[in-house]
Design a protein around this motif. Structure first.
Motif, mmCIF file in Angstrom:
data_model
loop_
_atom_site.group_PDB
_atom_site.id
_atom_site.type_symbol
_atom_site.label_atom_id
_atom_site.label_comp_id
_atom_site.label_asym_id
_atom_site.label_seq_id
_atom_site.Cartn_x
_atom_site.Cartn_y
_atom_site.Cartn_z
ATOM 1 N N THR A 57 3.037 -29.932 28.957
ATOM 2 C CA THR A 57 2.386 -28.630 28.902
ATOM 3 C C THR A 57 0.894 -28.843 28.699
ATOM 4 O O THR A 57 0.084 -28.306 29.435
ATOM 5 N N VAL A 58 0.559 -29.623 27.686
ATOM 6 C CA VAL A 58 -0.828 -29.911 27.339
ATOM 7 C C VAL A 58 -0.927 -31.390 26.999
ATOM 8 O O VAL A 58 -0.004 -31.970 26.440
ATOM 9 N N ILE A 70 -8.628 -31.745 24.460
ATOM 10 C CA ILE A 70 -7.500 -31.000 25.019
ATOM 11 C C ILE A 70 -7.754 -30.952 26.519
ATOM 12 O O ILE A 70 -8.675 -30.293 26.978
ATOM 13 N N GLY A 71 -6.942 -31.668 27.270
ATOM 14 C CA GLY A 71 -7.236 -31.861 28.688
ATOM 15 C C GLY A 71 -8.471 -32.737 28.788
ATOM 16 O O GLY A 71 -8.470 -33.881 28.367
ATOM 17 N N LEU A 84 -5.234 -24.847 20.888
ATOM 18 C CA LEU A 84 -3.903 -25.239 21.334
ATOM 19 C C LEU A 84 -2.975 -24.031 21.394
ATOM 20 O O LEU A 84 -2.127 -23.933 22.284
ATOM 21 N N PHE A 87 -3.276 -22.330 24.707
ATOM 22 C CA PHE A 87 -2.557 -23.017 25.781
ATOM 23 C C PHE A 87 -1.054 -22.770 25.687
ATOM 24 O O PHE A 87 -0.388 -22.545 26.689
ATOM 25 N N VAL A 97 3.833 -31.202 23.924
ATOM 26 C CA VAL A 97 2.433 -31.612 23.956
ATOM 27 C C VAL A 97 2.394 -33.133 23.918
ATOM 28 O O VAL A 97 2.954 -33.751 23.009
#
Length: 133
Positions: A57-58, A70-71, A84, A87, A97
């Motif tokens: 997902t992330v 994050i990304g 988070l 997201f 995650v």
């Protein structure tokens, strides 16, 4: 007096195949450039014998200087939870995650990230290098 026309030849190069070669090279570089992901932060993952397969997902990255991403967007530990949550709110089923940690990063940072992930109701998954040492 020489009345004949002088026959002069002009050198020519046939370039019909050049277009085909250039098209193939262009196509090759377009395909290769789509396979390379420029938004990846380079880290050396810890080694393990088995790899955990999970729907990502992330992706949260912890680099060797304890910076969090994050990304590809840099964040801090204090800002991690609200960012988070944004997201994870888009997911309908239980999200997972992936923590992509550098093998030289501190374990405490990864544990703090895992605690935030668990607090938000997601499943933390640690990314490892599958070469198995």
């Amino acid at each position: 007096m020489n009345i004949r026309k002088r026959l002069r030849t002009h050198p020519e190069m046939h370039t019909g195949a050049l277009n085909d070669i250039l098209f193939i090279l262009l196509l090759f570089f377009l395909i290769v450039s789509t396979l390379a992901n420029p938004n990846v932060i380079k880290v050396s993952n810890p080694k393990a014998k088995s790899d955990t397969k999970s729907k990502q997902t992330v992706v949260i990255t912890v680099d060797k200087d304890q910076n969090l991403y994050i990304g590809s967007q840099r964040t801090t530990l204090d800002q991690l939870e609200p960012e988070l949550k944004a997201f994870l709110s888009k997911e309908t089923e239980k999200p997972s995650v992936v923590i992509n940690g550098d093998s030289t990063s501190h374990l405490g940072t990864a544990i703090k990230v895992m605690q935030v992930i668990k607090k938000l109701g997601a499943t933390p998954v640690m990314a490892v290098d599958n070469s198995g040492q």
